[in-house]
Design a protein around this motif. Sequence first.
Motif, PDB file in Angstrom:
ATOM      1  N   MET B  11      -3.591   1.549  -0.826  1.00  0.00           N
ATOM      2  CA  MET B  11      -2.375   0.581  -0.607  1.00  0.00           C
ATOM      3  C   MET B  11      -1.094   1.487  -0.175  1.00  0.00           C
ATOM      4  N   GLY B  12      -0.251   0.479   0.254  1.00  0.00           N
ATOM      5  CA  GLY B  12       1.059   0.924   0.723  1.00  0.00           C
ATOM      6  C   GLY B  12       1.892  -0.270  -0.046  1.00  0.00           C
ATOM      7  N   ILE B  13       3.183   0.606  -0.086  1.00  0.00           N
ATOM      8  CA  ILE B  13       4.357  -0.540  -0.698  1.00  0.00           C
ATOM      9  C   ILE B  13       5.655  -0.677   0.441  1.00  0.00           C
ATOM     10  N   ILE B  14       5.860  -1.805   0.691  1.00  0.00           N
ATOM     11  CA  ILE B  14       7.034  -1.942   1.662  1.00  0.00           C
ATOM     12  C   ILE B  14       8.403  -2.257   0.679  1.00  0.00           C
ATOM     13  N   GLY B  15       9.056  -1.315   0.596  1.00  0.00           N
ATOM     14  CA  GLY B  15      10.438  -1.689   0.096  1.00  0.00           C
ATOM     15  C   GLY B  15      10.271  -0.857  -1.253  1.00  0.00           C
ATOM     16  N   VAL B  16      10.714   0.410  -1.520  1.00  0.00           N
ATOM     17  CA  VAL B  16      10.737   1.326  -2.826  1.00  0.00           C
ATOM     18  C   VAL B  16      12.059   0.963  -3.619  1.00  0.00           C
ATOM     19  N   GLY B  17      12.285  -0.404  -4.099  1.00  0.00           N
ATOM     20  CA  GLY B  17      13.486  -0.404  -4.759  1.00  0.00           C
ATOM     21  C   GLY B  17      13.310  -0.262  -6.282  1.00  0.00           C
ATOM     22  N   VAL B  18      14.226  -0.654  -6.951  1.00  0.00           N
ATOM     23  CA  VAL B  18      13.958  -0.285  -8.525  1.00  0.00           C
ATOM     24  C   VAL B  18      12.695  -1.205  -9.009  1.00  0.00           C
ATOM     25  N   GLY B  19      12.364  -2.300  -8.234  1.00  0.00           N
ATOM     26  CA  GLY B  19      11.320  -3.046  -8.645  1.00  0.00           C
ATOM     27  C   GLY B  19      10.153  -2.337  -8.656  1.00  0.00           C
ATOM     28  N   THR B  21       9.754   0.986  -8.651  1.00  0.00           N
ATOM     29  CA  THR B  21       9.532   1.942  -9.704  1.00  0.00           C
ATOM     30  C   THR B  21       8.806   1.705 -10.941  1.00  0.00           C
ATOM     31  N   GLN B  22       8.958   0.146 -11.226  1.00  0.00           N
ATOM     32  CA  GLN B  22       8.213  -0.265 -12.424  1.00  0.00           C
ATOM     33  C   GLN B  22       6.697  -0.576 -11.951  1.00  0.00           C
ATOM     34  N   ILE B  23       6.260  -0.581 -10.793  1.00  0.00           N
ATOM     35  CA  ILE B  23       4.918  -0.853 -10.566  1.00  0.00           C
ATOM     36  C   ILE B  23       4.202   0.422 -10.308  1.00  0.00           C
ATOM     37  N   MET B  24       4.882   1.326  -9.698  1.00  0.00           N
ATOM     38  CA  MET B  24       4.021   2.504  -9.058  1.00  0.00           C
ATOM     39  C   MET B  24       3.326   3.239 -10.436  1.00  0.00           C
ATOM     40  N   PRO B  25       4.057   3.487 -11.476  1.00  0.00           N
ATOM     41  CA  PRO B  25       3.244   4.081 -12.567  1.00  0.00           C
ATOM     42  C   PRO B  25       1.746   3.392 -12.750  1.00  0.00           C
ATOM     43  N   ASN B  26       1.870   2.170 -13.002  1.00  0.00           N
ATOM     44  CA  ASN B  26       0.501   1.411 -13.248  1.00  0.00           C
ATOM     45  C   ASN B  26      -0.506   1.572 -12.064  1.00  0.00           C
ATOM     46  N   GLU B  32      -8.902   2.307  -9.320  1.00  0.00           N
ATOM     47  CA  GLU B  32      -9.078   1.396  -8.040  1.00  0.00           C
ATOM     48  C   GLU B  32      -8.116   1.294  -7.080  1.00  0.00           C
ATOM     49  N   ILE B  33      -7.029   2.067  -7.466  1.00  0.00           N
ATOM     50  CA  ILE B  33      -6.073   1.844  -6.456  1.00  0.00           C
ATOM     51  C   ILE B  33      -5.584   3.456  -5.767  1.00  0.00           C
ATOM     52  N   ASP B  34      -5.278   3.617  -4.453  1.00  0.00           N
ATOM     53  CA  ASP B  34      -4.905   4.811  -4.202  1.00  0.00           C
ATOM     54  C   ASP B  34      -3.604   4.588  -3.462  1.00  0.00           C
ATOM     55  N   LEU B  35      -2.598   4.681  -4.010  1.00  0.00           N
ATOM     56  CA  LEU B  35      -1.327   4.649  -3.305  1.00  0.00           C
ATOM     57  C   LEU B  35      -0.992   5.477  -2.383  1.00  0.00           C
ATOM     58  N   MET B  36      -1.091   5.282  -1.237  1.00  0.00           N
ATOM     59  CA  MET B  36      -0.890   6.067   0.023  1.00  0.00           C
ATOM     60  C   MET B  36      -0.045   6.102   1.024  1.00  0.00           C
ATOM     61  N   ALA B  37       0.935   5.307   0.756  1.00  0.00           N
ATOM     62  CA  ALA B  37       1.945   4.892   2.104  1.00  0.00           C
ATOM     63  C   ALA B  37       3.050   4.191   1.148  1.00  0.00           C
ATOM     64  N   ALA B  38       4.189   4.264   1.732  1.00  0.00           N
ATOM     65  CA  ALA B  38       5.419   3.531   1.639  1.00  0.00           C
ATOM     66  C   ALA B  38       6.297   3.466   2.783  1.00  0.00           C
TER      67      ALA B  38
END
Lengths: 312, 312
Positions: B11-19, B21-26, B32-38
């Motif tokens: 998974m990647g995230i577009i837009g690393v705002g305050v919102g 930051t609340q999702i990334m820890p989960n 099941e998720i490999d957070l690999m890009a932003a």
Amino acid sequence: MANQNIKPLKMGIIGVGVGATQIMPNMEEMPEIDLMAAADTNPLVREAFQNRFPEAHVFGSAEELCNDPEIEAVWVATPNALHCPHTVMVANSGKHVVSEKPMALNMHEAEAMVEAALANNVKLLCGHTLGFSPPVMEMRKIILSGELGPLKALNNWAFTDWMLQAREPDELDESLGGGVLYRQGPHQLDSLRLLGGGMVKTIRGTTGRWWPERNGVGYYSAFMEFEDGVTANVTNNGYGYSMTSDLTPWSDELGKGLILGYTHDERVEIREQLKSGSRDEFAAKHDLRIGSDHERRFWRETTSEIPPWKPA
Amino acid sequence: MANQNIKPLKMGIIGVGVGATQIMPNMEEMPEIDLMAAADTNPLVREAFQNRFPEAHVFGSAEELCNDPEIEAVWVATPNALHCPHTVMVANSGKHVVSEKPMALNMHEAEAMVEAALANNVKLLCGHTLGFSPPVMEMRKIILSGELGPLKALNNWAFTDWMLQAREPDELDESLGGGVLYRQGPHQLDSLRLLGGGMVKTIRGTTGRWWPERNGVGYYSAFMEFEDGVTANVTNNGYGYSMTSDLTPWSDELGKGLILGYTHDERVEIREQLKSGSRDEFAAKHDLRIGSDHERRFWRETTSEIPPWKPA
């Protein structure tokens, strides 16, 4: 603050129900008032009233009380459907009159009451509503002061166990002014109008009849818009097994918001009795009337530990 | 409960705002998720993200992230006005997509997003809303069980200090999806629809812009009627110097309802700074972003004393 030189107003009450038991202690405390008469169709109530006020005139009908030439003003606390005919009768007898809330069941009745008061040159007051309570008066004071800027919106929730409390048939029958809209609505809606500044331009809402064992309106909810654009959101849920007055001030100066103060277990038990038809409503109601232990303890034996409500 | 044999979704995230930051820890907690890009346009944010995830692919634009062939799914957490164009871009790149709430600013945008997902045969999810929170899920479970009989009415109040929190201009500008209706409405309205059973037949309400120093909608209130007659009364007041989450569960499983947890004195001070124009919004916002002390302490250092929310 009472002027000791004034001549007390000689007052009578028509309808000595549970509502009247809440008013009499205040009347007794006021040197401006001489509570000297009562009328009620229930002989048990008349007897209890006479026991408490041995010198009072006691009548079995509203007509007899109206014909008593000594009485100068009358508090009409009969069932809602009788507020109009009794108020008109009192006014026509030349006495000042206070009608319990709701003033009337419709505009036609309200206009007849006003006309009777004008024609006989007597004072007519609709009382009492929550608008006279210290917390609401304090809110009004703050709003009128402009300290917080102009009023923008109002929100009011009341969750009570109104539908669990002892009820006579007319207290539930909408055609007789029964249900929470007629019986609790005046408290909320009049307070909101007092705080909001008067006339409502639009209203959209609903009423709910949710328990077959209590065939009456036990819920309402609405969105209102005042003429000046202020809005109000209001909900009254009489099916609650909870009381919002546990959280916020409601009712009288002594903070006696919980008229009955059922425990959770009692609420569950009452609901079961209502469902099965085994609840003795007459006895439950009688236990709240004048002469009962509840009436004495709750309304007359002021617990001095509870100081009068003051803003925080 | 995770199946250890599954291949993690890249998974990647577009837009690393305050919102975000609340999702990334989960995301990090889920095998099941490999957070690999932003992707983010703010170089300070990109740097902080790279420091935390040294092996991640980091991009300065949404386009570059969409062109990364390794990424399978994307969480779009950009400002509200970009949810539609970014979601369509992700779908057109053949990746699955989650759009932050609100899904779109209007029906036209929402339909374009659905069409792009269908045309590219990818999954599209609108996440997240309060509807996924344990208290709301539990309410839904109770309602669906029929244990309490059919649902009759809903009431929901949120009082927050949303208008006192650090805000970027787009968070207040209605044309860009700013204000509490677009930004907090999805939480309340989606939860009410989830609990109420779907489609709303009628709605009457208002929005309020009450502070000149915060030129955006900070209040709404409405009365809604669902197709089956259930009604809902809803209020959201972002001008509150109080939080209803002090009283009732709101937000995440750890009970972290008070995102900022201002004291009363801090709230008064912030309001004064906003009025005088002396508040440093950029710094206040930056203090909440990825890499900040707040982000680390609040979102990543789980306080083990607070147990996950469970129904009483």
